[in-house]
Scaffold this active site. Structure first.
Site, short mmCIF file in Angstrom:
data_model
loop_
_atom_site.label_atom_id
_atom_site.label_comp_id
_atom_site.label_asym_id
_atom_site.label_seq_id
_atom_site.Cartn_x
_atom_site.Cartn_y
_atom_site.Cartn_z
N CYS A 113 -3.54 40.25 35.49
CA CYS A 113 -2.59 39.41 34.77
C CYS A 113 -2.56 37.96 35.25
O CYS A 113 -2.03 37.09 34.57
CB CYS A 113 -1.19 40.01 34.86
SG CYS A 113 -1.07 41.70 34.20
N HIS A 246 3.91 34.52 33.27
CA HIS A 246 3.24 35.70 32.72
C HIS A 246 4.27 36.53 31.97
O HIS A 246 5.36 36.82 32.49
CB HIS A 246 2.61 36.50 33.85
CG HIS A 246 2.15 37.86 33.46
ND1 HIS A 246 1.42 38.10 32.31
CD2 HIS A 246 2.34 39.07 34.04
CE1 HIS A 246 1.17 39.39 32.22
NE2 HIS A 246 1.72 40.01 33.25
N ASN A 276 3.20 42.96 27.33
CA ASN A 276 2.35 42.43 28.39
C ASN A 276 0.90 42.51 27.95
O ASN A 276 0.32 43.59 27.85
CB ASN A 276 2.57 43.26 29.67
CG ASN A 276 1.80 42.72 30.86
OD1 ASN A 276 0.90 41.90 30.73
ND2 ASN A 276 2.16 43.20 32.04
#
Length: 319
Positions: A113, A246, A276
């Site tokens: 990520c 993020h 996500n």
């Protein structure tokens, strides 16, 4: 000479899959349970024949158009992904072929990520060195391929997508500071602990996560690396126009903003729309905020991410 963002683009495959739609996939869940814990309302899932390079192509085409350049003008292509099309060649090389670019340096970055932050940081160094002039930096993921749909604590969190930026050499200020770190001793709290050997899967091929441990770690390191990046640039948090974290969990986003002393009115949040998307989440959110007019030229924007590895990093830029 600076490295400055010249164009942005993003792409989400198919129609949004809402929380209650997951029930049809056999997931024991509902909208209230997911949204109250994560802030996620929907995610996008790629078709079976759609790959990370396919998503990257769509996002890249839009970023190139926004920058007003052709694919042939690019001399550096970096793709951040944890879900590559193949073991090799790299997804960046596959994207290069689909774009019709010949000869540019092309490679992948794997930092989960944090991947886009790492890739953008690397591209900036190439441009600042003078060796390259125009870089295409992409985050692209098909995380739906590595999810255990019987594990509602993980499968509801993730989605597929891609985001891209064109980074080019400029005499105007662009990327002001970068900071990136890793600590492999924490690898066990978020990983896909499997591999392929002799044509067979060895170990566990699905994403596994200790949610509480990840949350605690993420909030701490995101606040720290944001402060580090600002100190390098000589910028205070009060001077930041926009924070783009993020897009993993609204609680992590809110906690990070609070630690930095930023109101949520300065934070770009898109996690509710796509969940996500790992390395794609930061450029996706950046593209949304640029295209809807919130982010304007001259604004100071702080990007930050944390991912399996464990990896974490931040980029402070003047858009």
């Amino acid at each position: 000479m600076f490295a400055r963002i010249a164009g942005v683009g993003s792409f989400l495959p198919g129609q949004p899959v809402k929380n209650d739609d997951l029930i049809q996939r056999g997931v024991e869940t509902n909208d209230e349970w997911i949204f109250s814990r994560t802030g996620i309302r929907a995610r996008h899932l790629a078709a079976a024949n759609c790959t990370s390079s396919d998503l990257a192509l769509e996002a890249s085409t839009r970023a190139l158009a926004a920058a007003g350049i052709e694919a042939s003008d690019v001399d550096l292509i970096i793709v951040a992904t944890s879900t590559p099309d193949f073991i090799f060649p790299s997804t960046a090389c596959l994207l290069q072929a689909k774009l019709g670019n010949h000869g540019a340096m092309a490679f992948d970055v794997q930092a989960v990520c944090s991947g886009f932050i790492f890739a953008l940081s690397v591209a900036e160094k190439f441009i600042r060195s003078g060796s390259h002039k125009k870089a295409l930096v992409v985050g692209a993921e098909v995380f739906s391929r590595i999810l255990d749909w019987d594990d509602r604590t993980t499968c509801v969190l993730f989605g597929d997508g891609a985001g891209a930026v064109v980074l080019e050499a400029s005499e105007k200020p662009g990327i002001l500071a970068t900071a990136a770190h890793a600590d492999g001793s924490h690898h066990g709290i978020l990983s896909v602990p499997g591999s392929v050997c002799g044509g067979k899967v060895i170990g566990d091929p699905f994403l596994r996560m200790d949610g509480k441990a990840v949350f605690k770690f993420a909030v701490r390191v995101l606040a720290d690396v944001a402060q580090e990046c600002c100190e390098v640039a000589g910028v205070t948090s009060a001077e930041i126009d926009w924070l783009i974290p993020h897009q993993a969990n609204i609680r992590i986003i809110e906690s990070t903003a609070k630690k930095m002393g930023l109101g949520m009115d300065k934070v770009i949040v898109t996690v509710d729309h796509h969940g996500n998307t790992s390395a794609a989440s930061i450029p996706l959110a950046l593209d949304v905020a640029v295209r809807d007019g919130r982010i304007q030229r001259g604004h100071k924007v702080l990007l930050e991410g944390v991912g399996g590895g464990f990896t974490w990093g931040a980029v402070l830029l003047e858009f």
